[in-house]
Enzyme design. Sequence first.
Site, short mmCIF file in Angstrom:
data_model
loop_
_atom_site.label_atom_id
_atom_site.label_comp_id
_atom_site.label_asym_id
_atom_site.label_seq_id
_atom_site.Cartn_x
_atom_site.Cartn_y
_atom_site.Cartn_z
N TYR A 44 -1.31 -2.23 9.89
CA TYR A 44 -1.61 -2.14 8.47
C TYR A 44 -0.35 -1.50 8.07
O TYR A 44 0.36 -2.09 7.73
CB TYR A 44 -2.56 -1.16 7.76
CG TYR A 44 -2.90 -1.49 6.56
CD1 TYR A 44 -3.63 -2.20 6.67
CD2 TYR A 44 -2.40 -0.41 5.63
CE1 TYR A 44 -4.11 -2.26 4.83
CE2 TYR A 44 -2.61 -0.18 4.27
CZ TYR A 44 -3.53 -1.04 3.83
OH TYR A 44 -4.24 -1.46 2.94
N SER A 76 0.58 -1.36 -0.08
CA SER A 76 -0.03 0.06 -0.40
C SER A 76 0.98 0.85 -0.19
O SER A 76 2.01 1.52 0.67
CB SER A 76 -0.56 -0.48 1.33
OG SER A 76 -1.62 1.50 1.44
N1 LIG Z 1 -8.98 -0.18 -1.72
C1 LIG Z 1 -7.87 0.18 -1.48
O1 LIG Z 1 -7.98 1.58 -1.47
C2 LIG Z 1 -6.44 0.02 -1.39
C3 LIG Z 1 -5.25 0.66 -0.45
C4 LIG Z 1 -4.13 0.00 -0.78
C5 LIG Z 1 -3.46 -1.66 -0.29
N2 LIG Z 1 -5.03 -2.06 -0.69
C6 LIG Z 1 -4.81 -3.28 -0.55
O2 LIG Z 1 -5.61 -4.25 -1.66
C7 LIG Z 1 -6.05 -5.46 -1.02
C8 LIG Z 1 -7.37 -5.45 -1.12
O3 LIG Z 1 -8.24 -4.98 -0.42
P1 LIG Z 1 -9.36 -4.71 -1.15
O4 LIG Z 1 -9.86 -2.83 -0.04
O5 LIG Z 1 -10.03 -4.60 -1.88
O6 LIG Z 1 -10.19 -5.72 0.36
P2 LIG Z 1 -11.68 -6.56 0.02
O7 LIG Z 1 -11.94 -6.46 1.30
O8 LIG Z 1 -12.40 -5.66 -1.20
O9 LIG Z 1 -10.70 -8.09 -0.43
C9 LIG Z 1 -10.14 -8.36 0.61
C10 LIG Z 1 -10.33 -10.21 0.74
O10 LIG Z 1 -9.64 -10.58 1.73
C11 LIG Z 1 -10.36 -11.08 1.29
N3 LIG Z 1 -9.41 -11.91 2.88
C12 LIG Z 1 -9.85 -11.37 4.41
N4 LIG Z 1 -9.11 -12.10 4.72
C13 LIG Z 1 -8.80 -13.14 4.79
C14 LIG Z 1 -7.89 -14.34 5.26
N5 LIG Z 1 -7.22 -14.79 5.52
N6 LIG Z 1 -7.91 -15.63 4.17
C15 LIG Z 1 -8.02 -15.42 2.67
N7 LIG Z 1 -8.70 -14.25 2.25
C16 LIG Z 1 -9.01 -13.32 3.33
C17 LIG Z 1 -12.05 -11.17 2.53
O11 LIG Z 1 -12.68 -11.61 2.27
C18 LIG Z 1 -12.17 -10.50 1.00
O12 LIG Z 1 -12.94 -11.03 0.06
C19 LIG Z 1 -5.30 -5.47 0.98
O13 LIG Z 1 -4.07 -5.49 0.41
C20 LIG Z 1 -5.04 -4.37 1.21
O14 LIG Z 1 -4.68 -3.57 1.62
C21 LIG Z 1 -6.33 -1.69 -0.69
#
Ligand SMILES: NC(=O)c1ccc[n+]([C@@H]2O[C@H](COP(=O)([O-])OP(=O)(O)OC[C@H]3O[C@@H](n4cnc5c(N)ncnc54)[C@H](O)[C@@H]3O)[C@@H](O)[C@H]2O)c1
Length: 289
Positions: A157, A143
């Site tokens: 985080y 991130s």
């Molecule tokens: N959304 C953003 O703006 C953003 C910004 C920076 C980084 N990220 C990173 O991108 C990645 C995805 O984020 P997102 O916003 O799409 O999240 P999201 O919550 O939409 O999707 C994440 C998925 O991970 C699954 N999950 C949770 N715990 C788990 C586990 N123990 N084992 C397997 N699956 C598991 C959840 O069920 C979910 O389907 C994450 O690593 C997040 O930190 C997101």
Amino acid sequence: MEDLRDKVAVITGGGSGIGLAIARAFAAQGGRVVLADIDDAALAQAAATLIASGAEVLTVHTDVSVLAEVEALAVAAGERFGHVDLVVNNAGVIAWNSVSRLTIEDWRWVVGVNLWGVIHGVHVFLPIFEAQGTPAHFVNVSSVGGVLAETPFMATYGATKSAVVGLSLALDSELRLGGSPIGVSILCPSNTASTYVIDAERNRPADAPVVARAHGVDQLVAAVRDVVDHGQPVGVLAARVLDAVKANRLWVFPHPDSQPMIQARLDLLGSVVAEAGAQTIDGNAAPSS
Ligand SMILES: NC(=O)c1ccc[n+]([C@@H]2O[C@H](COP(=O)([O-])OP(=O)(O)OC[C@H]3O[C@@H](n4cnc5c(N)ncnc54)[C@H](O)[C@@H]3O)[C@@H](O)[C@H]2O)c1
């Protein structure tokens, strides 16, 4: 890996948000996908929409914090498709609170998913990639918060996402040293619309009790939700990720809004180091090394 046709991608956290968008983009270019997630309903819904668009999909219930489950994921992917070419270590969560209020269970949960999940993904799939001997690629999802890591109430985080950077940089160096056909990308998204890590509490383990949030946490979460909801379309991010895989790019900052923040950090560190070099110790010039 220039052509994604008939390639196989394993995507953790593939039931939602960024993982699902990468799966859609990968399938649209002729790839086959293995979605791994802890949320069975999300997995089923994601698979149904992908299959309806003509994609070949395998879903595997997987908790990435458990090594045996990631090993079983690799076996299932191999049995179904015979090879794996791309692993996207994407599953991620956050426990929002001040450091003083975070419980050990909060830390174990987030470190388990965000750091051990990536360690497990690399540990299990690296030998498989090496045995295949063909071009392959890891996308490890950090991130912008993993590079800057200064936002209050996001210590779980920032700590884990910074660690993903460290793991991935060393892995990339080792692979390049050995002339390996395996590439690494560190994905550093910022605010991305139609994604839900902000609501990661829905996956909080039953043995991690909820504690009251510190003053200011709810306001921060509301502010973050607003910028995420108005963030970069997740499909744009997914397209940039696949471009980076094809071009074997290490750093992937898909959103141009992160440039001034990263530049400010680099400038700050540069000036701090320059000042340290100019400082005297006990009235004497500092040693040069
Ligand atoms: N959304 C953003 O703006 C953003 C910004 C920076 C980084 N990220 C990173 O991108 C990645 C995805 O984020 P997102 O916003 O799409 O999240 P999201 O919550 O939409 O999707 C994440 C998925 O991970 C699954 N999950 C949770 N715990 C788990 C586990 N123990 N084992 C397997 N699956 C598991 C959840 O069920 C979910 O389907 C994450 O690593 C997040 O930190 C997101």
